[in-house]
Enzyme design. Structure first.
Site, PDB file in Angstrom:
ATOM      1  N   GLY A   1       0.795  -1.224   0.000  1.00 54.15           N
ATOM      2  CA  GLY A   1       0.000   0.000   0.000  1.00 54.15           C
ATOM      3  C   GLY A   1       0.830   1.278   0.000  1.00 54.15           C
ATOM      4  O   GLY A   1       1.820   1.410  -0.730  1.00 54.15           O
ATOM      5  N   ILE A   2       0.438   2.205   0.847  1.00 50.46           N
ATOM      6  CA  ILE A   2       1.106   3.513   0.911  1.00 50.46           C
ATOM      7  C   ILE A   2       2.564   3.325   1.337  1.00 50.46           C
ATOM      8  O   ILE A   2       3.468   3.946   0.784  1.00 50.46           O
ATOM      9  CB  ILE A   2       0.355   4.434   1.909  1.00 50.46           C
ATOM     10  CG1 ILE A   2      -1.032   4.781   1.359  1.00 50.46           C
ATOM     11  CG2 ILE A   2       1.161   5.693   2.205  1.00 50.46           C
ATOM     12  CD1 ILE A   2      -1.935   5.525   2.350  1.00 50.46           C
TER      13      ILE A   2
ATOM     14  N   ASN B   1       4.016   4.420   9.519  1.00 54.66           N
ATOM     15  CA  ASN B   1       2.946   4.258   8.539  1.00 54.66           C
ATOM     16  C   ASN B   1       2.031   3.065   8.822  1.00 54.66           C
ATOM     17  O   ASN B   1       0.870   3.073   8.420  1.00 54.66           O
ATOM     18  CB  ASN B   1       3.603   4.108   7.153  1.00 54.66           C
ATOM     19  CG  ASN B   1       2.641   3.545   6.127  1.00 54.66           C
ATOM     20  OD1 ASN B   1       1.791   4.266   5.598  1.00 54.66           O
ATOM     21  ND2 ASN B   1       2.747   2.238   5.843  1.00 54.66           N
TER      22      ASN B   1
ATOM     23  N   GLY C   1      -0.666   0.620   9.873  1.00 53.19           N
ATOM     24  CA  GLY C   1      -1.964   0.937  10.461  1.00 53.19           C
ATOM     25  C   GLY C   1      -2.999  -0.104  10.079  1.00 53.19           C
ATOM     26  O   GLY C   1      -2.843  -0.828   9.093  1.00 53.19           O
ATOM     27  N   ILE C   2      -4.036  -0.165  10.899  1.00 53.21           N
ATOM     28  CA  ILE C   2      -5.153  -1.080  10.639  1.00 53.21           C
ATOM     29  C   ILE C   2      -6.466  -0.347  10.928  1.00 53.21           C
ATOM     30  O   ILE C   2      -6.459   0.709  11.572  1.00 53.21           O
ATOM     31  CB  ILE C   2      -5.094  -2.344  11.542  1.00 53.21           C
ATOM     32  CG1 ILE C   2      -5.063  -1.949  13.035  1.00 53.21           C
ATOM     33  CG2 ILE C   2      -3.897  -3.214  11.197  1.00 53.21           C
ATOM     34  CD1 ILE C   2      -5.317  -3.101  13.985  1.00 53.21           C
ATOM     35  N   THR C   3      -7.544  -0.923  10.450  1.00 54.62           N
ATOM     36  CA  THR C   3      -8.868  -0.438  10.862  1.00 54.62           C
ATOM     37  C   THR C   3      -9.643  -1.604  11.472  1.00 54.62           C
ATOM     38  O   THR C   3      -9.436  -2.764  11.098  1.00 54.62           O
ATOM     39  CB  THR C   3      -9.679   0.103   9.659  1.00 54.62           C
ATOM     40  OG1 THR C   3      -9.695  -0.892   8.626  1.00 54.62           O
ATOM     41  CG2 THR C   3      -9.091   1.382   9.117  1.00 54.62           C
TER      42      THR C   3
ATOM     43  N   ASP D   1     -13.431  -1.229  12.093  1.00 58.30           N
ATOM     44  CA  ASP D   1     -14.569  -0.315  12.150  1.00 58.30           C
ATOM     45  C   ASP D   1     -15.795  -0.960  12.809  1.00 58.30           C
ATOM     46  O   ASP D   1     -16.090  -2.141  12.579  1.00 58.30           O
ATOM     47  CB  ASP D   1     -14.962   0.122  10.728  1.00 58.30           C
ATOM     48  CG  ASP D   1     -13.873   0.944  10.044  1.00 58.30           C
ATOM     49  OD1 ASP D   1     -12.845   1.239  10.682  1.00 58.30           O
ATOM     50  OD2 ASP D   1     -14.073   1.299   8.873  1.00 58.30           O
TER      51      ASP D   1
ATOM     52  N   TYR E   1     -10.216   4.536  15.308  1.00 59.20           N
ATOM     53  CA  TYR E   1      -9.257   4.980  14.283  1.00 59.20           C
ATOM     54  C   TYR E   1      -9.105   6.515  14.312  1.00 59.20           C
ATOM     55  O   TYR E   1      -7.985   7.042  14.244  1.00 59.20           O
ATOM     56  CB  TYR E   1      -9.755   4.502  12.921  1.00 59.20           C
ATOM     57  CG  TYR E   1      -8.852   4.751  11.748  1.00 59.20           C
ATOM     58  CD1 TYR E   1      -7.770   3.910  11.478  1.00 59.20           C
ATOM     59  CD2 TYR E   1      -9.095   5.802  10.859  1.00 59.20           C
ATOM     60  CE1 TYR E   1      -6.955   4.122  10.378  1.00 59.20           C
ATOM     61  CE2 TYR E   1      -8.288   6.021   9.751  1.00 59.20           C
ATOM     62  CZ  TYR E   1      -7.221   5.170   9.514  1.00 59.20           C
ATOM     63  OH  TYR E   1      -6.419   5.382   8.420  1.00 59.20           O
TER      64      TYR E   1
ATOM     65  N   LYS F   1      -5.613   8.406  15.053  1.00 60.73           N
ATOM     66  CA  LYS F   1      -5.008   9.267  14.026  1.00 60.73           C
ATOM     67  C   LYS F   1      -4.933  10.732  14.477  1.00 60.73           C
ATOM     68  O   LYS F   1      -4.001  11.456  14.112  1.00 60.73           O
ATOM     69  CB  LYS F   1      -5.778   9.127  12.709  1.00 60.73           C
ATOM     70  CG  LYS F   1      -5.661   7.736  12.075  1.00 60.73           C
ATOM     71  CD  LYS F   1      -4.219   7.411  11.709  1.00 60.73           C
ATOM     72  CE  LYS F   1      -4.085   6.111  10.940  1.00 60.73           C
ATOM     73  NZ  LYS F   1      -2.681   5.841  10.567  1.00 60.73           N
TER      74      LYS F   1
ATOM     75  N   TYR G   1      -8.666   9.553   1.017  1.00 62.07           N
ATOM     76  CA  TYR G   1      -8.886   8.143   0.635  1.00 62.07           C
ATOM     77  C   TYR G   1      -7.936   7.753  -0.500  1.00 62.07           C
ATOM     78  O   TYR G   1      -7.956   8.339  -1.579  1.00 62.07           O
ATOM     79  CB  TYR G   1     -10.342   7.931   0.244  1.00 62.07           C
ATOM     80  CG  TYR G   1     -11.221   7.919   1.474  1.00 62.07           C
ATOM     81  CD1 TYR G   1     -11.571   6.719   2.083  1.00 62.07           C
ATOM     82  CD2 TYR G   1     -11.648   9.113   2.055  1.00 62.07           C
ATOM     83  CE1 TYR G   1     -12.343   6.705   3.246  1.00 62.07           C
ATOM     84  CE2 TYR G   1     -12.424   9.109   3.207  1.00 62.07           C
ATOM     85  CZ  TYR G   1     -12.763   7.897   3.797  1.00 62.07           C
ATOM     86  OH  TYR G   1     -13.519   7.888   4.943  1.00 62.07           O
TER      87      TYR G   1
HETATM   88  P1  NDP Z   1      -2.454  -1.487   3.955  1.00 63.53           P
HETATM   89  O1  NDP Z   1      -3.472  -2.279   4.702  1.00 63.53           O
HETATM   90  O2  NDP Z   1      -2.447  -1.560   2.470  1.00 63.53           O
HETATM   91  O3  NDP Z   1      -0.976  -1.854   4.496  1.00 63.53           O
HETATM   92  C1  NDP Z   1      -0.743  -1.822   5.856  1.00 63.53           C
HETATM   93  C2  NDP Z   1       0.705  -2.121   6.141  1.00 63.53           C
HETATM   94  O4  NDP Z   1       0.887  -2.039   7.565  1.00 63.53           O
HETATM   95  C3  NDP Z   1       1.128  -3.520   5.748  1.00 63.53           C
HETATM   96  O5  NDP Z   1       2.479  -3.504   5.311  1.00 63.53           O
HETATM   97  C4  NDP Z   1       0.997  -4.296   7.046  1.00 63.53           C
HETATM   98  O6  NDP Z   1       1.851  -5.436   7.139  1.00 63.53           O
HETATM   99  C5  NDP Z   1       1.447  -3.246   8.043  1.00 63.53           C
HETATM  100  N1  NDP Z   1       0.985  -3.552   9.394  1.00 63.53           N
HETATM  101  C6  NDP Z   1      -0.278  -3.673   9.839  1.00 63.53           C
HETATM  102  N2  NDP Z   1      -0.301  -3.983  11.155  1.00 63.53           N
HETATM  103  C7  NDP Z   1       1.011  -4.079  11.529  1.00 63.53           C
HETATM  104  C8  NDP Z   1       1.681  -4.391  12.751  1.00 63.53           C
HETATM  105  N3  NDP Z   1       1.000  -4.666  13.882  1.00 63.53           N
HETATM  106  N4  NDP Z   1       3.038  -4.399  12.775  1.00 63.53           N
HETATM  107  C9  NDP Z   1       3.750  -4.118  11.657  1.00 63.53           C
HETATM  108  N5  NDP Z   1       3.179  -3.822  10.478  1.00 63.53           N
HETATM  109  C10 NDP Z   1       1.825  -3.820  10.413  1.00 63.53           C
HETATM  110  O7  NDP Z   1      -2.656  -0.003   4.462  1.00 63.53           O
HETATM  111  P2  NDP Z   1      -2.510   1.395   3.663  1.00 63.53           P
HETATM  112  O8  NDP Z   1      -1.308   1.381   2.838  1.00 63.53           O
HETATM  113  O9  NDP Z   1      -3.808   1.730   3.046  1.00 63.53           O
HETATM  114  O10 NDP Z   1      -2.344   2.416   4.886  1.00 63.53           O
HETATM  115  C11 NDP Z   1      -1.073   2.821   5.344  1.00 63.53           C
HETATM  116  C12 NDP Z   1      -1.258   3.900   6.397  1.00 63.53           C
HETATM  117  O11 NDP Z   1      -1.969   4.993   5.827  1.00 63.53           O
HETATM  118  C13 NDP Z   1      -2.087   3.438   7.595  1.00 63.53           C
HETATM  119  O12 NDP Z   1      -1.583   4.012   8.786  1.00 63.53           O
HETATM  120  C14 NDP Z   1      -3.458   4.001   7.286  1.00 63.53           C
HETATM  121  O13 NDP Z   1      -4.210   4.183   8.452  1.00 63.53           O
HETATM  122  C15 NDP Z   1      -3.094   5.301   6.616  1.00 63.53           C
HETATM  123  N6  NDP Z   1      -4.146   5.842   5.776  1.00 63.53           N
HETATM  124  C16 NDP Z   1      -4.632   5.116   4.726  1.00 63.53           C
HETATM  125  C17 NDP Z   1      -5.628   5.644   3.945  1.00 63.53           C
HETATM  126  C18 NDP Z   1      -6.194   4.914   2.768  1.00 63.53           C
HETATM  127  O14 NDP Z   1      -7.149   5.418   2.195  1.00 63.53           O
HETATM  128  N7  NDP Z   1      -5.654   3.779   2.358  1.00 63.53           N
HETATM  129  C19 NDP Z   1      -6.196   6.967   4.213  1.00 63.53           C
HETATM  130  C20 NDP Z   1      -5.584   7.642   5.330  1.00 63.53           C
HETATM  131  C21 NDP Z   1      -4.597   7.084   6.075  1.00 63.53           C
HETATM  132  P3  NDP Z   1       1.384  -6.856   6.495  1.00 63.53           P
HETATM  133  O15 NDP Z   1       1.599  -6.708   5.027  1.00 63.53           O
HETATM  134  O16 NDP Z   1       2.296  -7.838   7.128  1.00 63.53           O
HETATM  135  O17 NDP Z   1      -0.054  -7.039   6.852  1.00 63.53           O
END
Ligand code: NDP
Length: 241
Positions: A13-14, A82, A84-86, A88, A147, A151, A179
């Site tokens: 992702g991001i 970076n 993060g999880i949701t 909801d 969440y 945040k 988003y």
């Molecule tokens: P993704 O779900 O696509 O990716 C999440 C990443 O975080 C993965 O690499 C995952 O690892 C890792 N991760 C999750 N939990 C843990 C943990 N406990 N320890 C270590 N790594 C962990 O998320 P996004 O790319 O969409 O989001 C990235 C950030 O941006 C988040 O903080 C999110 O809240 C924020 N954000 C996203 C938005 C969106 O629209 N997508 C909007 C606003 C903010 P693994 O691959 O092993 O699961």
């Protein structure tokens, strides 16, 4: 010598886009992930970026991961919080586990990681802390009390660290994406997503690369005077003051 950047959740992702953009600028990059080994392996094979599996919600696991990173990539100069999880749920149905998991992974993680690289940054008189917040931490959102709280908490954390790091060459800034088209949004029902896109004046979701480019800038020497800011990147969906 090239600086070292750690991107938590940096394999998908991001985070993936941030890892790639930092690598393209010449940084040594360490990408952390939580549990998806297949995605992390594919990412490492494809990009050559080293990956490190540890749970950012666990202070000791972070400490062990940072030791490995320091030994094989280098002391961390730039941290992008970076991961993060949701989880909801409408507040009247939200469980303690849903609350706790999101606070731990989305907010306490930033303490766990930053606290353990902070002393090194102070000693070297350079550091960049970049916290990935969210539009929903700025304005709140239905079903996201957990969440939104996490945040918004990251923004307060960012501001406090800005004061504390300033004299030591450390900046702390937040990025609040709107988003963005990643797997995280797959948890959102298509009809809900359609409704969300209708509220984005730009008329589309954001791209992960559009978040990565601001992180690269915040990591740079040129951004030394930007400290304590929240960079809103949301296609004019919500214009925060
Ligand atoms: P993704 O779900 O696509 O990716 C999440 C990443 O975080 C993965 O690499 C995952 O690892 C890792 N991760 C999750 N939990 C843990 C943990 N406990 N320890 C270590 N790594 C962990 O998320 P996004 O790319 O969409 O989001 C990235 C950030 O941006 C988040 O903080 C999110 O809240 C924020 N954000 C996203 C938005 C969106 O629209 N997508 C909007 C606003 C903010 P693994 O691959 O092993 O699961």
């Amino acid at each position: 010598m090239a600086r070292t950047a750690l991107v938590t959740g940096g394999t998908r992702g991001i985070g993936r886009a941030i890892s790639l953009a930092l690598k393209a600028k010449g940084y040594n990059v360490a990408a952390n992930y939580g549990g998806n080994d297949a995605a992390a392996k594919a990412f490492a094979d494809e990009t050559g970026i080293s990956v490190f599996k540890f749970d950012v919600a666990d202070y000791d696991a972070v400490g062990a991961g940072l030791k490995e990173i320091e030994a094989s990539v280098g002391p961390v100069d730039i941290v992008v919080n970076n991961a993060g999880i949701t989880r909801d749920a409408p507040f009247h149905k939200m469980t303690r586990d849903q609350w706790r998991e999101v606070i731990d992974v989305d907010l306490t993680s930033a303490f766990n990681v930053t606290r353990q690289v902070w002393d090194g940054m102070r000693e070297r008189n350079f550091g960049r802390v970049i916290n990935i917040s969210s539009i929903n931490g700025q304005k709140g959102q239905f079903t996201q009390a957990n969440y939104s709280a996490a945040k918004a908490g990251l923004i307060g954390f960012t501001r406090a660290l800005a004061y504390e790091g300033a004299k030591k060459g450390i900046t702390s800034n937040a990025v609040a994406p709107g988003y963005i088209d990643t797997e995280m949004l797959q948890a959102v029902k298509p009809e809900v997503l359609e409704g969300i896109i209708a509220t984005i004046p730009v008329g589309r979701l954001g791209k992960a690369e559009e978040i990565a480019s601001i992180c690269v800038y915040l990591a740079s020497d040129e951004a030394a005077f930007i400290n304590g800011a929240t960079m809103t990147v949301n296609g004019a969906q919500y214009i925060a003051s």
